[in-house]
Write an enzyme that holds these catalytic residues in place. Sequence first.
Site, PDB file in Angstrom:
ATOM      1  N   TYR A 145      87.477 -18.469 -28.443  1.00 38.93           N
ATOM      2  CA  TYR A 145      87.945 -17.088 -28.523  1.00 38.93           C
ATOM      3  C   TYR A 145      88.990 -16.869 -27.449  1.00 38.93           C
ATOM      4  O   TYR A 145      88.804 -17.263 -26.300  1.00 38.93           O
ATOM      5  CB  TYR A 145      86.768 -16.127 -28.300  1.00 38.93           C
ATOM      6  CG  TYR A 145      87.151 -14.661 -28.308  1.00 38.93           C
ATOM      7  CD1 TYR A 145      87.635 -14.064 -29.478  1.00 38.93           C
ATOM      8  CD2 TYR A 145      87.021 -13.873 -27.174  1.00 38.93           C
ATOM      9  CE1 TYR A 145      87.972 -12.720 -29.491  1.00 38.93           C
ATOM     10  CE2 TYR A 145      87.352 -12.525 -27.183  1.00 38.93           C
ATOM     11  CZ  TYR A 145      87.831 -11.955 -28.350  1.00 38.93           C
ATOM     12  OH  TYR A 145      88.156 -10.619 -28.365  1.00 38.93           O
ATOM     13  N   ASP A 240      92.608 -21.413 -21.286  1.00 38.62           N
ATOM     14  CA  ASP A 240      92.136 -20.038 -21.259  1.00 38.62           C
ATOM     15  C   ASP A 240      90.907 -19.989 -20.353  1.00 38.62           C
ATOM     16  O   ASP A 240      89.805 -20.341 -20.763  1.00 38.62           O
ATOM     17  CB  ASP A 240      91.820 -19.562 -22.676  1.00 38.62           C
ATOM     18  CG  ASP A 240      91.340 -18.110 -22.689  1.00 38.62           C
ATOM     19  OD1 ASP A 240      91.112 -17.537 -21.598  1.00 38.62           O
ATOM     20  OD2 ASP A 240      91.188 -17.553 -23.795  1.00 38.62           O
ATOM     21  N   LYS A 268      88.345 -10.973 -16.812  1.00 35.48           N
ATOM     22  CA  LYS A 268      86.963 -10.820 -16.355  1.00 35.48           C
ATOM     23  C   LYS A 268      86.848 -10.795 -14.819  1.00 35.48           C
ATOM     24  O   LYS A 268      87.154  -9.783 -14.217  1.00 35.48           O
ATOM     25  CB  LYS A 268      86.076 -11.879 -17.023  1.00 35.48           C
ATOM     26  CG  LYS A 268      86.159 -11.729 -18.556  1.00 35.48           C
ATOM     27  CD  LYS A 268      85.096 -12.370 -19.374  1.00 35.48           C
ATOM     28  CE  LYS A 268      85.158 -11.835 -20.807  1.00 35.48           C
ATOM     29  NZ  LYS A 268      85.649 -12.724 -21.811  1.00 35.48           N
TER      30      LYS A 268
END
Length: 430
Positions: A145, A240, A268
């Site tokens: 994702y 990522d 995050k």
Amino acid sequence: MSAGQNSLELFARAKAVLPGGVSSPVRAFGAVGGSPPVIRRGNGAIVEDEDGSRYTDFVCSWGPLILGHAHPVVVSAIVDATERGTSFGAPCKGEIELAELITGWYPGLEKVRFVSSGTEATMSAIRLARGYTDRDTIIKFSGCYHGHADHLLVDAGSGLATFGHPTSAGVPEAFAQKTLVLPLDDEEAVQKTFAEVGKEIAAVIIEPVPANNGLLIQRPEFLQYLRDETAAAGSLLIFDEVISGFRLGPAGAAGQYGIQPDLATFGKIIGGGLPVGAFGGRAEVMDRLAPLGPVYQAGTLSGNPVAMAAGKAALTTLERDSVWGKLETLGQYLDDTLGELLKNGPIPAALVRIGSIFWISLQDGEPPRAAADISPDAAEIYGRLFSHLLDNGICMAPSAYEVGFLSAAHTTEDIDALVREVGAFFEGLK
Ligand SMILES: *Cc1c(COP(=O)(O)O)cnc(C)c1O
């Protein structure tokens, strides 16, 4: 599953004005059943809902809260910054300091650009890779994702897997065609694709620690293979690290594996719990961004002074308090307790863990390394385990495909409580 009366009433109101009652889909408990508690405060490893019920939280806002909820150093940095103004739309010292800090930590990171989410970071990194290479096609991996930008929302892990859609509606076929999706853990598939269309590939993007479709820990050889193939073909390798960045250590998965990507994306943890993302790489690539280069990218609230202060406070605390080492020790305790219980329980199960990221794999055999290796049967049993835990004061992610997180606020007692309740759930199955 029993959310309290206040949560039930609030969530009924939510459903009238927010699609599904939520601002992000997996929060709605669609995959596990029941109605979610509405959270009113968090402190350390504990969250409290609107009925006053308290839970030990292993979701940690889905990754950002590596120091736990409302860490005093982060809160005071936010308050201090806020008193000086919440946004200037002009250069501020906070963004310079945060950029200096992380370029000193992450391999090959010479320049960064700040954005406001992980989605923006990956979307912009892809645009930059395309602009830099003058090529259109990208390769991603099934189950990884990278946020919800159109061309990345193909075969993209938990949110979609949870709801049984491989790809989102509303993504034009023509966009998706520029994204080639390959299986993880499969050098041959990569080799074949590069042999066929290597000259068209702008970038390969991967979560070096895929943690959005279970926890699919990769062989280092596979990641190294991607490094070698992209270098040979003149494509960029994008790590990522929105989950793994600053969680596995100051150098993220790149440091853990000793592999340096061309571009890395962060989110995050980097915002200390406020909305921040970033992407970066060597200066020669990053300087293709506007205002220096032709690749446009911008943001009204990017490099926001309050968010930068929160990020800097969180990252410097991680280093000062040796949090990464402590989390590894706590993780080993999780292996020794929960890991053993799962291995010897009445159903096939195993703990998969890297650093402070963990996942309960509910199937036989070796832990899966590719999305297709995850058993579809896991979801039903996970739903029941999830509800048992929530009823007994433990918050795990509401999907079998999501990982759990340890934070600096968790203790061995918190882990003991988790082990006790998983044990009680197992007893009930007998
Ligand atoms: C969470 C996540 C994103 C998206 O970040 P948002 O801040 O939710 O937009 C991108 N990539 C990975 C690996 C993630 O885990």
